[in-house]
Design an enzyme around this catalytic site. Structure first.
Site, PDB file in Angstrom:
ATOM      1  N   ASN A 164      34.552 -14.967  31.718  1.00  0.00           N
ATOM      2  CA  ASN A 164      34.236 -14.898  30.289  1.00  0.00           C
ATOM      3  C   ASN A 164      33.095 -13.895  30.109  1.00  0.00           C
ATOM      4  OD1 ASN A 164      33.465 -15.310  27.651  1.00  0.00           O
ATOM      5  ND2 ASN A 164      32.756 -17.411  27.945  1.00  0.00           N
ATOM      6  N   LYS A 166      31.819 -12.823  27.433  1.00  0.00           N
ATOM      7  CA  LYS A 166      31.018 -13.098  26.231  1.00  0.00           C
ATOM      8  C   LYS A 166      30.817 -11.804  25.421  1.00  0.00           C
ATOM      9  CE  LYS A 166      29.099 -17.033  28.630  1.00  0.00           C
ATOM     10  NZ  LYS A 166      28.015 -17.970  28.823  1.00  0.00           N
TER      11      LYS A 166
HETATM   12  P1  13P Z   1      27.299 -18.511  33.273  1.00  0.00           P
HETATM   13  O1  13P Z   1      28.242 -18.369  34.447  1.00  0.00           O
HETATM   14  O2  13P Z   1      26.637 -17.223  32.908  1.00  0.00           O
HETATM   15  O3  13P Z   1      26.356 -19.643  33.449  1.00  0.00           O
HETATM   16  O4  13P Z   1      28.209 -18.870  32.009  1.00  0.00           O
HETATM   17  C1  13P Z   1      29.182 -19.836  32.115  1.00  0.00           C
HETATM   18  C2  13P Z   1      30.026 -19.786  30.912  1.00  0.00           C
HETATM   19  O5  13P Z   1      29.577 -20.070  29.820  1.00  0.00           O
HETATM   20  C3  13P Z   1      31.434 -19.363  31.068  1.00  0.00           C
HETATM   21  O6  13P Z   1      32.162 -19.605  29.912  1.00  0.00           O
END
Ligand code: 13P
Length: 251
Positions: free
Chosen positions: A9, A11
């Site tokens: 992900n 983001k």
């Molecule tokens: P991190 O791996 O950066 O902690 O994020 C996890 C996440 O939210 C995946 O959707």
């Protein structure tokens, strides 16, 4: 055997050029990943179309980070499941904790999004997980049970079998502090039992439950070794091709 999935992900990161670079690098390095592991890239909407073109003919799948709860129409700024499906993506993340927190998404709305995803043949990755105070006050099973029941229990058995669940404890996301493999296993087993009570053991045993929250090459192997952990939803580490591939090779 359940499908094992390692999904990245991204983001709200990567321009189109950066996303294409990252994708090329992941595809190149993915030859080292066992064929039984499904790799999924989940870039921002702006890059999905080009990235699905890059992954065509490879085993790498592409997903979106969200979809609208409606079919189409006057919803400025929203992106429908039909649109996502039409450009070749096959997964969609539903109910990530950041969307619950910053965009007030609730369990009932997420049920409608899951239905949209399924009606457009997208595989929903439904996220659940407790906040730090809920962990500390021992309410975590209760919280996750509510998230799972309110968003998933109105699905049919057949629909439920298409859903992937991601357990992402909010206190572990982007904090560098992952859940222990025991904490992950306990919650994954609880989620599977919750699904089994409603939909039957066969359905519960067939669905993949991923762990997410500060998953990295140094801790993935231990977490993935647990029997109810079927893969990972990776945030920060998925932005570095070597780390993402190393995590996928941790099974
Ligand atoms: P991190 O791996 O950066 O902690 O994020 C996890 C996440 O939210 C995946 O959707």
């Amino acid at each position: 055997m359940r499908k094992r999935i390692v999904a990245g992900n991204w983001k709200m990161n990567t321009t189109l050029a950066e996303g294409m670079e990252l994708t090329k690098s992941v595809i190149e390095k993915s030859i080292t990943v066992p064929k039984t592991i499904e790799l999924v890239l989940i870039p921002p909407f702006t890059s999905i179309n080009e990235i699905t073109k890059l992954t065509k003919g490879t085993a790498v799948k592409v997903g979106a980070q969200n979809c609208a709860e409606w079919v189409k129409g006057a919803y400025t700024g929203e992106v429908s499941a039909t649109m996502i499906s039409s450009i070749g993506a096959t997964y969609v993340v539903i109910g990530h904790s950041e969307r619950r927190e910053f965009f007030n998404e609730d369990n009932k709305m997420l049920y409608r999004k899951i239905k949209q995803a399924l009606e457009n043949r997208l595989i929903p990755i439904y996220c659940c997980g407790e906040k730090l105070n809920e962990r500390e006050s021992n309410k975590y099973f209760e919280v996750v049970e509510k998230q799972v029941s309110e968003s998933l229990f109105e699905l049919t058995k057949e629909q439920m079998m298409q859903v992937v669940i991601a357990y992402e404890p909010v206190w572990a996301i982007g904090t560098g502090k992952n859940a222990t493999s025991q904490q992950a296993q306990d919650m994954h087993a609880f989620i599977r039992t919750t699904i089994a009570k409603k939909f039957g053991k066969e359905v519960a045993d067939s669905i993949s439950i991923l762990y997410g929250g500060s998953c990295k090459p140094s801790n993935a192997e231990e977490i993935f070794a647990r029997p109810d952990v079927d893969g990972g939803l990776i945030g920060g580490a998925s932005l570095v091709a070597d780390d993402f591939i190393a995590i996928a090779c941790s099974f």
